[in-house]
Write a protein that holds these residues in place. Sequence first.
Motif, PDB file in Angstrom:
ATOM      1  N   GLU A 123      -4.169  -7.345  10.604  1.00  0.00           N
ATOM      2  CA  GLU A 123      -3.249  -8.178   9.840  1.00  0.00           C
ATOM      3  C   GLU A 123      -2.361  -9.009  10.760  1.00  0.00           C
ATOM      4  N   LEU A 124      -1.891  -8.414  11.844  1.00  0.00           N
ATOM      5  CA  LEU A 124      -0.950  -9.100  12.734  1.00  0.00           C
ATOM      6  C   LEU A 124      -1.631 -10.111  13.645  1.00  0.00           C
ATOM      7  N   TRP A 125      -2.824  -9.777  14.160  1.00  0.00           N
ATOM      8  CA  TRP A 125      -3.444 -10.650  15.165  1.00  0.00           C
ATOM      9  C   TRP A 125      -4.868 -11.078  14.799  1.00  0.00           C
ATOM     10  N   GLU A 126      -5.325 -10.671  13.635  1.00  0.00           N
ATOM     11  CA  GLU A 126      -6.658 -11.005  13.150  1.00  0.00           C
ATOM     12  C   GLU A 126      -7.721 -10.681  14.193  1.00  0.00           C
ATOM     13  N   SER A 127      -8.501 -11.662  14.644  1.00  0.00           N
ATOM     14  CA  SER A 127      -9.653 -11.348  15.508  1.00  0.00           C
ATOM     15  C   SER A 127      -9.323 -11.363  16.994  1.00  0.00           C
ATOM     16  N   PRO A 185       1.378 -14.469   5.980  1.00  0.00           N
ATOM     17  CA  PRO A 185       0.387 -13.409   5.783  1.00  0.00           C
ATOM     18  C   PRO A 185      -0.836 -13.577   6.667  1.00  0.00           C
ATOM     19  N   GLY A 186      -1.451 -12.452   7.010  1.00  0.00           N
ATOM     20  CA  GLY A 186      -2.761 -12.454   7.619  1.00  0.00           C
ATOM     21  C   GLY A 186      -3.820 -12.334   6.542  1.00  0.00           C
ATOM     22  N   GLY A 187      -5.038 -12.002   6.966  1.00  0.00           N
ATOM     23  CA  GLY A 187      -6.126 -11.963   6.011  1.00  0.00           C
ATOM     24  C   GLY A 187      -5.945 -10.916   4.926  1.00  0.00           C
ATOM     25  N   LEU A 188      -5.553  -9.688   5.297  1.00  0.00           N
ATOM     26  CA  LEU A 188      -5.438  -8.610   4.323  1.00  0.00           C
ATOM     27  C   LEU A 188      -4.278  -8.853   3.362  1.00  0.00           C
ATOM     28  N   ARG A 192       0.831  -1.211   0.000  1.00  0.00           N
ATOM     29  CA  ARG A 192       0.000   0.000   0.000  1.00  0.00           C
ATOM     30  C   ARG A 192       0.866   1.262   0.000  1.00  0.00           C
ATOM     31  N   ARG A 193       2.021   1.201  -0.643  1.00  0.00           N
ATOM     32  CA  ARG A 193       2.974   2.311  -0.626  1.00  0.00           C
ATOM     33  C   ARG A 193       2.298   3.612  -1.076  1.00  0.00           C
ATOM     34  N   ASN A 194       2.763   4.700  -0.448  1.00  0.00           N
ATOM     35  CA  ASN A 194       2.298   6.054  -0.776  1.00  0.00           C
ATOM     36  C   ASN A 194       0.822   6.273  -0.485  1.00  0.00           C
ATOM     37  N   THR A 195       0.215   5.377   0.301  1.00  0.00           N
ATOM     38  CA  THR A 195      -1.159   5.587   0.766  1.00  0.00           C
ATOM     39  C   THR A 195      -1.199   5.305   2.270  1.00  0.00           C
ATOM     40  N   LEU A 196      -2.235   5.768   2.896  1.00  0.00           N
ATOM     41  CA  LEU A 196      -2.373   5.587   4.337  1.00  0.00           C
ATOM     42  C   LEU A 196      -2.812   4.164   4.658  1.00  0.00           C
ATOM     43  N   VAL A 197      -2.059   3.511   5.532  1.00  0.00           N
ATOM     44  CA  VAL A 197      -2.449   2.212   6.064  1.00  0.00           C
ATOM     45  C   VAL A 197      -2.887   2.448   7.502  1.00  0.00           C
ATOM     46  N   ARG A 198      -4.145   2.224   7.776  1.00  0.00           N
ATOM     47  CA  ARG A 198      -4.693   2.548   9.090  1.00  0.00           C
ATOM     48  C   ARG A 198      -4.137   1.596  10.149  1.00  0.00           C
ATOM     49  N   THR A 199      -4.034   2.131  11.355  1.00  0.00           N
ATOM     50  CA  THR A 199      -3.531   1.335  12.468  1.00  0.00           C
ATOM     51  C   THR A 199      -4.395   0.092  12.685  1.00  0.00           C
ATOM     52  N   THR A 208       4.444   8.892   9.999  1.00  0.00           N
ATOM     53  CA  THR A 208       3.282   8.742  10.868  1.00  0.00           C
ATOM     54  C   THR A 208       2.222   9.740  10.438  1.00  0.00           C
ATOM     55  N   ARG A 209       1.017   9.250  10.208  1.00  0.00           N
ATOM     56  CA  ARG A 209      -0.102  10.084   9.789  1.00  0.00           C
ATOM     57  C   ARG A 209      -1.249   9.891  10.780  1.00  0.00           C
ATOM     58  N   PRO A 210      -2.181  10.823  10.811  1.00  0.00           N
ATOM     59  CA  PRO A 210      -3.326  10.644  11.708  1.00  0.00           C
ATOM     60  C   PRO A 210      -4.068   9.342  11.386  1.00  0.00           C
ATOM     61  N   GLY A 211      -4.099   8.457  12.357  1.00  0.00           N
ATOM     62  CA  GLY A 211      -4.822   7.203  12.198  1.00  0.00           C
ATOM     63  C   GLY A 211      -4.019   6.076  11.593  1.00  0.00           C
ATOM     64  N   GLY A 212      -2.732   6.323  11.212  1.00  0.00           N
ATOM     65  CA  GLY A 212      -1.984   5.237  10.616  1.00  0.00           C
ATOM     66  C   GLY A 212      -0.602   5.649  10.145  1.00  0.00           C
ATOM     67  N   TYR A 213      -0.071   4.930   9.125  1.00  0.00           N
ATOM     68  CA  TYR A 213       1.296   5.132   8.655  1.00  0.00           C
ATOM     69  C   TYR A 213       1.329   5.060   7.129  1.00  0.00           C
ATOM     70  N   THR A 214       2.350   5.712   6.537  1.00  0.00           N
ATOM     71  CA  THR A 214       2.543   5.705   5.086  1.00  0.00           C
ATOM     72  C   THR A 214       4.005   5.445   4.779  1.00  0.00           C
ATOM     73  N   LEU A 215       4.254   4.532   3.848  1.00  0.00           N
ATOM     74  CA  LEU A 215       5.607   4.303   3.337  1.00  0.00           C
ATOM     75  C   LEU A 215       5.721   5.084   2.030  1.00  0.00           C
ATOM     76  N   ALA A 216       6.480   6.164   2.050  1.00  0.00           N
ATOM     77  CA  ALA A 216       6.574   7.075   0.911  1.00  0.00           C
ATOM     78  C   ALA A 216       7.830   6.755   0.106  1.00  0.00           C
ATOM     79  N   ILE A 217       7.668   6.007  -0.957  1.00  0.00           N
ATOM     80  CA  ILE A 217       8.791   5.645  -1.831  1.00  0.00           C
ATOM     81  C   ILE A 217       8.347   5.760  -3.286  1.00  0.00           C
TER      82      ILE A 217
END
Length: 655
Positions: free
Chosen positions: A48-52, A143-146, A35-42, A84-93
């Motif tokens: 993704e890491l712990w599912e439910s 991988p997790g679900g996403l 999801r590079r260059n877009t916001l990935v919400r926390t 770091t962005r409001p509500g999540g993170y972005t990898l800007a490459i």
Amino acid sequence: MDFRILGPLEILDGQRNVVPTAPKPRQVIALLLMRRNTLVRTSELIDELWESAPPASAMTTLQTYIYKLRKILTARHSDEILLTRPGGYTLAIPDSCTDLHRFEVEAEEGRLLLKKGDAAGAAEVLQRSLALWRGSALVDVVPGGLLSSYVTRLEELRERTLNLRIEADLQLGRHQELISELKSLVLSRPLHENVHAALMIALHRSGRRHEALEVYQVLRRSMIDNLGLEPGQELRALHQALLSEATVGAPYEQRRPVLAEPLRAAAARSAPRETAPPAVPAPPGPAAPSRPVPAQLPADLTDFTGRRSLIDRAPAVLARDEECENPRTATAVVVISGMPGVGKTALAVHMSHTVRPFFEDGQLYADLCDSMGTGRDPSEVLHGFLRALGVAECEIPPDLEERSKLFRSTTVGRRLLILLDDASSLADIRPLLPGDPHCAVVITNRRRLHGLGGAWNINLDAMDTAEGSELLSRIIGAARVKRESRAAKQLVATVGGLPLAVRCIGGRLSGSPGLTLSSLVLQLACSEKLLDDLRLGELDVRSRYDFSYERLGRVERSVFRLLSILPPEQFTAESVVELLGSDSRTVERLLQSFVDSHLIDIVRWENDSAHYAFPELTWVYARERLLDTLSSDGLWRERGRAPVGEPVGVNRPGT
């Protein structure tokens, strides 16, 4: 830095991979890359890491992962790229830093080139895009679900690109180079229709149409067994085109190079200025109705073995050139008969496939005996033939004789090959004979057919040792047979060279790689019920004998059983008269009936007297039937260490 997703996850700083080794930080950076260059919400990262079932410390742990990843990336990049962005993170490459972007760009370029007709350019670009893959996407990330959904999308895109590259190669005529690659792809994608279609095309163009048709049959069986579905419309159409030798349509036809635009422009400039007005096209007349070309032959056996002299003679008999000195005035007929399990149908099918190119108007097939042993109504068979030849339902008369006349009229002027399997009598065959001398008929039956004038009658014998060993080697591999050639010959001899029995043996050995041929020889030699050991799935020697046995009359069955008391290697009518206490005329009539049914053979004549013998497995079956009868009648009693089922006073041959 170079970010790689198409294979193991890599972030390369020069030649060094700086991706963390811990599983969950790898998941985080992989999702950020996708999801590079877009916001990935926390919340998405936590799911993704712990599912439910995220722990109470999920947020703190995630922040720790981000901190470590930012530290790794910042140490090798002057600017901060993990933001770091409001509500999540972005990898800007930049997109150009990822192998995924390069793959997507080149895959799209190749698709457009192929759409424009530039197969050569498309093949080169598509191959370059596929070379970016180093394995399955993110193969070393759990991988997790996403993340799984993104990986699935990437693999689908890779599959589509591969299909386009194969399509381009086929259009360029690279079919022979593709065969080995496509065979590997078929093994890894047993239900993938496009790959199977491409392999069928490549084999067909390489002069291996028989293998192409077998590919379809294997796929069809797999789809029915695993999915309960038939192959799709396009693949069925391709299969039909190969059967009828019709032109194979898009997207697999070979294309000629397209005239380049500059050449077309130059041609236009050099054309004369003054030209005659274009002629007004005449309105199209009604199209001539095309005659159906049925292609009903069963699939041939890929490992068909032996019978070379018969196969070589078949074209001269069935498809003699009409320019020869004596033109044909009657339909050519081949009648193949033989003992149960000797390979009558296999030979008929293989022979028919061999001469099929001579019969451009099609091939018809009918099994004249159903699974219950009941003969099919010739009227029903004719109905199917007439419909296959394009006769409308309303034009087919209900009467057998009228249907037969219509069939003969319909076949006039056509070159048709007709295969009639397991015929029981001439009465069933005569209505099914076509009316044109350029047609041909191949018939199989269990009894000799007397009275069909001009037919090539083939009394099919069992295989000799060499042919049986060759068939065995094709089933289990030549190296295995070569290692134990003597044992292979013994196995063939044990079953009297009967092809069906050899296939049963081959199937057992193929399913048990650790079983030696010598061990199997010993097992069969010690077997009290040999026919039990010659049964493997649908391959069942005893059931074939049962079929012939049940067609005998009550008296014939009794005599057949009693004949197993006589020496199986050779006996005469006089010895049978003595055994039965009957008159010689009745005995000779019964023995001739068994000869016609291929249950016993005439091995020689001496002083105008025939000497008879049992084929090996026929004697085994007759003895088994005798013992079962004695046992059921209460005449059997066990004595000492005699084998189970051995009657008092009756010894096996050689004892």
